[in-house]
Write a protein that holds these residues in place. Structure first.
Motif, PDB file in Angstrom:
ATOM      1  N   ARG A 807       0.983  -0.925  -0.170  1.00 32.68           N
ATOM      2  CA  ARG A 807       0.041  -0.125   0.033  1.00 32.68           C
ATOM      3  C   ARG A 807       0.899   1.427   0.101  1.00 32.68           C
ATOM      4  NH1 ARG A 807      -5.492  -0.360   1.270  1.00 32.68           N
ATOM      5  NH2 ARG A 807      -6.232  -2.636   2.033  1.00 32.68           N
ATOM      6  N   ALA A 808       0.268   2.369  -0.453  1.00 30.77           N
ATOM      7  CA  ALA A 808       0.942   3.682  -0.202  1.00 30.77           C
ATOM      8  C   ALA A 808       1.143   4.121   1.012  1.00 30.77           C
ATOM      9  CB  ALA A 808       0.174   4.747  -1.049  1.00 30.77           C
ATOM     10  N   ARG A 809       2.127   4.929   1.365  1.00 29.52           N
ATOM     11  CA  ARG A 809       2.266   5.212   2.847  1.00 29.52           C
ATOM     12  C   ARG A 809       1.080   6.076   3.139  1.00 29.52           C
ATOM     13  NH1 ARG A 809       4.990   3.198   6.937  1.00 29.52           N
ATOM     14  NH2 ARG A 809       5.737   4.855   8.197  1.00 29.52           N
ATOM     15  N   GLY A 810       0.760   5.938   4.306  1.00 33.31           N
ATOM     16  CA  GLY A 810      -0.402   6.716   4.588  1.00 33.31           C
ATOM     17  C   GLY A 810      -1.844   6.127   4.557  1.00 33.31           C
ATOM     18  N   GLU A 811      -1.968   5.144   3.781  1.00 31.31           N
ATOM     19  CA  GLU A 811      -3.045   4.663   3.409  1.00 31.31           C
ATOM     20  C   GLU A 811      -3.845   3.777   4.134  1.00 31.31           C
ATOM     21  OE1 GLU A 811      -4.894   1.766  -0.411  1.00 31.31           O
ATOM     22  OE2 GLU A 811      -2.686   2.401  -0.393  1.00 31.31           O
ATOM     23  N   VAL A 812      -3.206   2.917   4.994  1.00 32.40           N
ATOM     24  CA  VAL A 812      -3.575   2.450   6.032  1.00 32.40           C
ATOM     25  C   VAL A 812      -4.130   3.066   7.117  1.00 32.40           C
ATOM     26  CG1 VAL A 812      -3.125   0.532   7.867  1.00 32.40           C
ATOM     27  CG2 VAL A 812      -2.363   0.267   5.790  1.00 32.40           C
ATOM     28  N   ALA A 813      -3.183   4.161   7.507  1.00 32.67           N
ATOM     29  CA  ALA A 813      -3.618   5.104   8.343  1.00 32.67           C
ATOM     30  C   ALA A 813      -5.272   5.704   8.352  1.00 32.67           C
ATOM     31  CB  ALA A 813      -2.736   6.220   8.716  1.00 32.67           C
ATOM     32  N   ASP A 814      -5.087   6.404   6.900  1.00 37.34           N
ATOM     33  CA  ASP A 814      -6.471   6.999   6.370  1.00 37.34           C
ATOM     34  C   ASP A 814      -7.724   6.017   6.750  1.00 37.34           C
ATOM     35  OD1 ASP A 814      -5.048   9.176   5.908  1.00 37.34           O
ATOM     36  OD2 ASP A 814      -5.115   8.501   3.620  1.00 37.34           O
ATOM     37  N   LEU A 815      -7.471   4.662   6.402  1.00 36.51           N
ATOM     38  CA  LEU A 815      -8.498   3.937   6.612  1.00 36.51           C
ATOM     39  C   LEU A 815      -9.347   3.571   7.946  1.00 36.51           C
ATOM     40  CD1 LEU A 815      -7.574   1.013   3.940  1.00 36.51           C
ATOM     41  CD2 LEU A 815      -9.397   2.486   3.800  1.00 36.51           C
ATOM     42  N   ILE A 816      -7.771   3.540   8.807  1.00 40.38           N
ATOM     43  CA  ILE A 816      -8.127   3.371  10.404  1.00 40.38           C
ATOM     44  C   ILE A 816      -8.987   4.664  10.615  1.00 40.38           C
ATOM     45  CG2 ILE A 816      -7.126   3.086  12.600  1.00 40.38           C
ATOM     46  CD1 ILE A 816      -5.047   1.114  11.360  1.00 40.38           C
ATOM     47  N   LEU A 817      -8.401   5.912  10.360  1.00 40.80           N
ATOM     48  CA  LEU A 817      -9.038   7.075  10.751  1.00 40.80           C
ATOM     49  C   LEU A 817     -10.513   7.211  10.219  1.00 40.80           C
ATOM     50  CD1 LEU A 817      -6.204   9.472   9.974  1.00 40.80           C
ATOM     51  CD2 LEU A 817      -7.173   9.178  12.201  1.00 40.80           C
ATOM     52  N   LYS A 818     -10.700   6.625   9.153  1.00 43.50           N
ATOM     53  CA  LYS A 818     -12.160   6.600   8.686  1.00 43.50           C
ATOM     54  C   LYS A 818     -12.929   5.841   9.644  1.00 43.50           C
ATOM     55  CE  LYS A 818     -15.200   5.379   4.690  1.00 43.50           C
ATOM     56  NZ  LYS A 818     -14.892   4.767   3.222  1.00 43.50           N
ATOM     57  N   GLY A 819     -12.600   4.624  10.032  1.00 43.88           N
ATOM     58  CA  GLY A 819     -13.293   3.963  11.102  1.00 43.88           C
ATOM     59  C   GLY A 819     -13.434   4.567  12.399  1.00 43.88           C
ATOM     60  N   ILE A 820     -12.608   5.200  12.737  1.00 44.83           N
ATOM     61  CA  ILE A 820     -12.563   6.033  13.956  1.00 44.83           C
ATOM     62  C   ILE A 820     -13.471   7.196  13.981  1.00 44.83           C
ATOM     63  CG2 ILE A 820     -11.387   7.244  15.697  1.00 44.83           C
ATOM     64  CD1 ILE A 820      -8.763   5.733  14.900  1.00 44.83           C
ATOM     65  N   ASN A 821     -13.546   7.938  13.031  1.00 44.60           N
ATOM     66  CA  ASN A 821     -14.431   8.970  12.880  1.00 44.60           C
ATOM     67  C   ASN A 821     -15.892   8.390  12.538  1.00 44.60           C
ATOM     68  OD1 ASN A 821     -12.418  10.922  13.243  1.00 44.60           O
ATOM     69  ND2 ASN A 821     -11.766  10.755  10.969  1.00 44.60           N
ATOM     70  N   GLU A 822     -16.099   7.466  11.931  1.00 45.11           N
ATOM     71  CA  GLU A 822     -17.374   7.051  11.668  1.00 45.11           C
ATOM     72  C   GLU A 822     -17.951   6.579  13.103  1.00 45.11           C
ATOM     73  OE1 GLU A 822     -17.425   3.709   8.773  1.00 45.11           O
ATOM     74  OE2 GLU A 822     -16.986   5.351   7.052  1.00 45.11           O
ATOM     75  N   GLU A 823     -17.147   5.953  13.993  1.00 41.54           N
ATOM     76  CA  GLU A 823     -17.623   5.399  15.286  1.00 41.54           C
ATOM     77  C   GLU A 823     -17.776   6.593  16.416  1.00 41.54           C
ATOM     78  OE1 GLU A 823     -19.007   2.426  17.690  1.00 41.54           O
ATOM     79  OE2 GLU A 823     -18.556   2.356  15.633  1.00 41.54           O
ATOM     80  N   ASN A 824     -16.866   7.539  16.146  1.00 43.27           N
ATOM     81  CA  ASN A 824     -16.857   8.396  17.298  1.00 43.27           C
ATOM     82  C   ASN A 824     -16.206   9.756  16.902  1.00 43.27           C
ATOM     83  OD1 ASN A 824     -16.822  10.242  19.701  1.00 43.27           O
ATOM     84  ND2 ASN A 824     -15.999   8.506  20.971  1.00 43.27           N
ATOM     85  N   SER A 825     -17.009  10.605  16.325  1.00 44.67           N
ATOM     86  CA  SER A 825     -16.150  11.770  15.582  1.00 44.67           C
ATOM     87  C   SER A 825     -15.746  12.772  16.754  1.00 44.67           C
ATOM     88  CB  SER A 825     -17.216  12.418  14.728  1.00 44.67           C
ATOM     89  OG  SER A 825     -18.357  12.867  15.359  1.00 44.67           O
ATOM     90  N   SER A 826     -15.939  12.489  17.798  1.00 48.92           N
ATOM     91  CA  SER A 826     -15.310  13.654  18.926  1.00 48.92           C
ATOM     92  C   SER A 826     -14.084  13.254  19.286  1.00 48.92           C
ATOM     93  CB  SER A 826     -16.359  13.739  19.976  1.00 48.92           C
ATOM     94  OG  SER A 826     -16.562  12.404  20.671  1.00 48.92           O
ATOM     95  N   LEU A 827     -13.353  12.259  18.923  1.00 46.71           N
ATOM     96  CA  LEU A 827     -12.163  11.703  19.379  1.00 46.71           C
ATOM     97  C   LEU A 827     -10.985  12.458  19.166  1.00 46.71           C
ATOM     98  CD1 LEU A 827     -12.349   7.696  19.715  1.00 46.71           C
ATOM     99  CD2 LEU A 827     -11.801   9.214  21.668  1.00 46.71           C
ATOM    100  N   HIS A 828     -10.922  13.069  17.930  1.00 49.49           N
ATOM    101  CA  HIS A 828      -9.907  13.606  17.124  1.00 49.49           C
ATOM    102  C   HIS A 828      -8.611  13.093  17.164  1.00 49.49           C
ATOM    103  CE1 HIS A 828     -12.774  16.772  16.934  1.00 49.49           C
ATOM    104  NE2 HIS A 828     -12.975  16.827  18.180  1.00 49.49           N
ATOM    105  N   PRO A 829      -8.499  11.959  16.807  1.00 50.03           N
ATOM    106  CA  PRO A 829      -7.161  11.091  16.667  1.00 50.03           C
ATOM    107  C   PRO A 829      -6.104  11.829  16.198  1.00 50.03           C
ATOM    108  CG  PRO A 829      -8.738  10.031  15.165  1.00 50.03           C
ATOM    109  CD  PRO A 829      -9.292  11.323  15.877  1.00 50.03           C
ATOM    110  N   GLU A 830      -4.853  11.559  16.601  1.00 50.00           N
ATOM    111  CA  GLU A 830      -3.581  12.054  16.286  1.00 50.00           C
ATOM    112  C   GLU A 830      -2.886  11.123  15.265  1.00 50.00           C
ATOM    113  OE1 GLU A 830       0.244  14.233  18.078  1.00 50.00           O
ATOM    114  OE2 GLU A 830      -1.227  13.463  19.407  1.00 50.00           O
TER     115      GLU A 830
END
Length: 877
Positions: A807-830
């Motif tokens: 995968r391209a660098r950052g692609e995995v992180a983007d998908l995990i971020l998508k899941g976090i925000n869909e579940e709880n958009s108030s977390l603001h992950p770093e």
């Protein structure tokens, strides 16, 4: 068509439990993907012309000609290649019959699966089948010369891989008795049995063959001296090393006729019999001296009579064969040379020792033997007349054998059994020259001329005339007397998560019994807690290291998906097969695309449980419970819920189970509840805070209990098993850093995240997650990791593995971020992609009493980093 990959399976596998030897060929049909055979002009006719014997393939119609009928009506090329690969092996003399062909998730790409007898020949047959079918598609034919070359190559490959007739005989008898065997990597040795109960053979030398006896048998003069001193009738003879000693030797043995042979020869090399003149004796001396490593030559009196081989196994005569030298019988028309050619056309004759009979060769020795009879190659023998081609009767030079087991005189039986004892051989081939084996040797001037260690078996197993004898049976009886074991208990464990911890705990419990335990894990191969080999060792190679070790008394084998798919299991049955769980991990890899297919992979471990053994199954996992119909052994369940209806029904019917009830790990047997220990007192459960660790401990307790381990021993085992970063790196390693804690776990799939979540949710302080996932997982799986993280942690840092797995660098992180925000958009992950930086940031910012959890790519690197923070201790629960 293009072969994308070829795998060799050597044990029970995803495709078949019973057919262990399979080739799996991943085949891209390319432009033939959408062309059934009936739409390829001339294909059916070309295939039938090339391989008319395919008419014997029944296929799904279930009758002779069924397969060709399907080709005529239309079937796809992968299916055809499966049948062609099987038939090529059949024509080469290796009977095989099992095959499967299945399309993969990639359109036009098929897994073509077919049986083999020899793996190199099997792989060759697959390539040849593709080559043949492609040729028929392109040209409508496959040249006969090409087919003949394919079959010749296949026969050569099989012959080169053959165990040899003697070894093959013993191995087949072992298989008939369900005794496992393994080919060792040196000196053509074969191991029979497993672990501490193993025995070894090399041809017909065994673990019980003493070196003194073997050395004595190789010293022909020493053997004769020992036998002569014991009153055994042996030839008069002497040993010489120089030609000028020949005349004195002839006089010493009483004059002509004599036998001249090398002191340390074998297979009849360098022997000349019935020597009647000085020139013949000199020529015989030169021949014997050249065949002797020590240049030492035996001169003996020649005794007239037939050559017999008496086989003594474990002190008893097992078979007797009369050996007749290579010869031809006249028909009144053919020359001797033509008769030799006709004789060699016998399909039982071939080159070397792998065949029932050996081809007769024309060489200087054969010509000399003919000349002494007044013949040459051009002589036309009268009908019924015999011309000998060898003076000695060895099968290796073209001789034949006639069974005489039922004819030998009892006194001769007694003498031969005594000879074997005098020399000290467990398996002895005793050469007897006598005019009549039915009479005592002393009455007919018969003698024992030689005693052989490692005697060949083929003359007894497949005599030219007379009854074949099962001489492997007494060998196996000797190595494994009735009632003695040949296997060590095998506990095989599989599942998506928890395998390593459960394997280690199971091995630890067994060690409390005082037995030597060999076990394999993703961390390494261990014997009695000593590391044999570091690394991920959960496949068949690692298992075979344990099973080959002569000190191992118990085998605990972590068995992963990859090894099952790559090579199959290293064992054909186990005593306990544990399946912990099945979850969506590694899907899309190795043509396993659904969780149901993954369950079928894991079920191999449950299916190989012996009829007297136990499959230990997770009653809380429907996919694991679904394996029950395929299990041939008994069933034992474990569950975190004592009210699980499957458990209740199973126990009501007299079954066995392990459950978590009222804070205790307990075993249910009949009407009894046997409490093993309270979870808070079991270190692996993290003080009872890690539910999935409790489930793992239940499985380990049950796996040992069904094998008869006492409950007190199990209790001692679970109390004293202290998981640590050193012992189980990356498996719930909890570190006390003084003001806060850090947890390292190698969870890398949704089920693993959920399992850790069961512990994290019980934590009272702030929970910080450093999360990521492998790049070769599906997008949906990575998104789900994000959603699970959002439900677990108060604060999240998303990192990435250094190896992005395509995968391209950052692609995995983007998908995990998508899941976090869909579940709880108030977390603001770093997002901190570098794993080390992400962990350092989490450790530096976590509040007092908090918990930092990292799911690392590099377990060792994360542990080393945490240890820099000088932890107060590594917690055990």
């Amino acid at each position: 068509m293009k072969i994308l990959r070829t795998q060799t399976l050597r044990g029970p596998n995803y495709w078949s439990i019973r057919r262990e030897k399979l080739i799996v060929m991943r085949l891209d049909l390319e432009n033939l993907a959408n062309r059934p055979s009936n739409e390829i002009p001339g294909f059916y006719e070309g295939l039938v012309e090339a391989l008319p014997s395919l008419v014997e393939h029944f296929c799904s119609p279930g009758y002779r000609g069924g397969f060709l009928e399907r080709v005529q009506k239309g079937t796809y090329m992968g299916h055809i290649i499966e049948h062609v690969a099987l038939e090529l092996q059949e024509l080469a003399g290796t009977p095989v019959g099992f095959g499967r062909t299945r399309e993969t998730a990639t359109p036009g790409v098929y897994n073509v699966v077919f049986e083999y007898a020899d793996e190199q020949a099997g792989r060759y047959a697959g390539r040849a089948a593709v080559r043949m079918c492609q040729s028929i598609v392109d040209t409508g034919t496959y040249p006969k010369a090409e087919l003949e070359q394919d079959l010749a190559d296949l026969r050569d490959l099989c012959a080169n891989a053959s165990l040899g007739p003697s070894t093959e005989t013993i191995v087949k008898e072992a298989e008939a008795r369900n005794i496992p065997w393994l080919l060792l990597s040196a000196r053509a040795m074969v191991q029979l049995g497993y672990g501490v109960h193993q025995k070894r053979i090399q041809a017909t030398l065994s673990s019980m063959s003493g070196i003194l006896a073997v050395e004595l048998a190789c010293d022909k003069e020493g053997t004769k001296t020992i036998l002569k001193d014991a009153g055994i009738p042996v030839p008069r003879g002497t040993v010489i090393q120089y030609l000028d000693e020949l005349d004195d030797a002839i006089e010493e043995v009483g004059g002509f006729p004599i036998v001249v042979k090398p002191l340390d020869g074998n297979h009849g090399r360098g022997i000349t019999i019935d020597v009647n003149s000085r020139p013949e004796a000199e020529e015989a001396y030169d021949l014997a001296s050249a065949a002797s490593k020590t240049r030492s030559v035996i001169v003996e009196r020649f005794y007239r009579g037939s050559d017999h081989r008496v086989l003594v196994i474990n002190g008893k005569v097992a078979a007797v064969a009369e050996r007749i030298p290579a010869h031809v019988v006249g028909d009144g028309r053919s020359t001797i040379e033509e008769l030799i050619e006709i004789t060699n056309q016998d399909p039982n004759r071939g080159e070397g020792h792998a065949n029932v009979l050996t081809k007769i060769t024309i060489d200087k020795t054969a010509l000399n033997v003919l000349m002494r009879q007044g013949y040459d190659l051009g002589t036309v023998l009268p009908e019924g007349a015999i011309a000998y081609l060898r003076a000695t009767a060895n099968l290796s030079t073209g001789g034949i054998a006639v069974d005489r087991t039922d004819e030998i005189h009892p006194e001769n039986v007694w003498i031969c059994q005594r000879v074997a004892k005098l020399i000290g051989l467990d398996i002895a081939g005793i050469d007897v020259v006598t005019p009549d084996i039915r009479k005592p040797l002393r009455e007919v001037d018969g003698v024992i001329v030689e005693v052989n260690a490692a005697p060949g078996f083929r003359m007894h197993v497949a005599p030219s005339r007379g009854l074949p004898r099962n001489i492997a049976a007494p060998v196996i009886d000797m190595l494994f007397p009735e009632g003695t074991p040949n296997r060590v208990p095998i506990i095989a464990l599989t599942g998506t998560n928890g395998k390593t911890t459960t394997s280690r705990l199971t091995a630890h419990i067994y060690r409390q019994t005082g037995k030597v335990v060999g076990f394999t894990t993703t961390d390494g191969i261990y014997i009695d807690e000593y590391l044999v080999e570091k690394g991920d060792n959960t496949g068949p190679y690692s298992a075979s290291v344990i099973l080959k070790d002569p000190t191992v008394e118990i085998a605990v084998l972590e068995t992963a998906r990859g090894g099952i798919l790559r090579s199959g299991l290293a064992f054909n049955q186990c005593d306990v097969g544990v399946v912990l769980n099945v979850a969506a991990d590694h899907l899309g890899i190795g043509d396993i695309d659904t969780i149901e297919q993954m369950a079928k992979v894991k079920s191999v471990v449950a299916e190989v449980v012996s009829q007297k053994g136990y499959a230990v199954l997770n009653a809380d996992d429907p996919l694991v419970v679904g394996m029950v119909p395929q299990v041939k052994g008994k069933i034992a369940y474990f569950s975190m819920n004592p009210d699980n209806p499957i458990i209740k029904d199973h126990v009501r019917r007299g079954g066995m189970a392990a459950v978590y009830e009222n804070g205790y790990l307990s075993i249910l047997e009949g009407e009894w509840t046997l409490r093993v220990e309270e979870a808070v007192n079991i270190p692996v459960t993290m003080g009872g805070m890690a539910p999935f660790m409790i489930a793992n401990a239940l499985a380990a307790c049950l796996a040992t209990f069904v094998q008869g381990v006492d409950i007190e021993v199990i209790r001692q085992g679970v109390r004293t098993f202290k998981p640590s970063a050193a012992q189980t790196p990356g498996r719930m390693n909890l570190f006390n850093l003084g003001h806060h804690h850090a947890l390292i776990d190698y969870a890398h799939n949704p089920a693993g995240y959920e399992a850790v979540g069961g512990f994290v949710r019980n934590w009272k302080g702030e929970k910080v997650g450093v999360v990521g996932g492998p790049g070769d997982r599906r997008d949906d799986d990575l998104i789900l990791l994000g959603k699970l993280s959002a439900g677990m942690f108060d604060r999240i840092i998303v990192k990435e593995d250094n190896d992005t797995r395509g995968r391209a660098r950052g692609e995995v992180a983007d998908l995990i971020l998508k899941g976090i925000n869909e579940e709880n958009s108030s977390l603001h992950p770093e997002v901190i992609l570098d794993e080390t930086e992400a962990l350092e940031k989490a450790l530096a910012t976590v509040s007092e009493g908090g918990l930092v959890v990292i799911f690392p790519e590099s377990v060792g690197q994360s542990i080393a980093l945490i240890k820099k923070y000088q932890p107060v201790s590594e917690e055990e629960g």
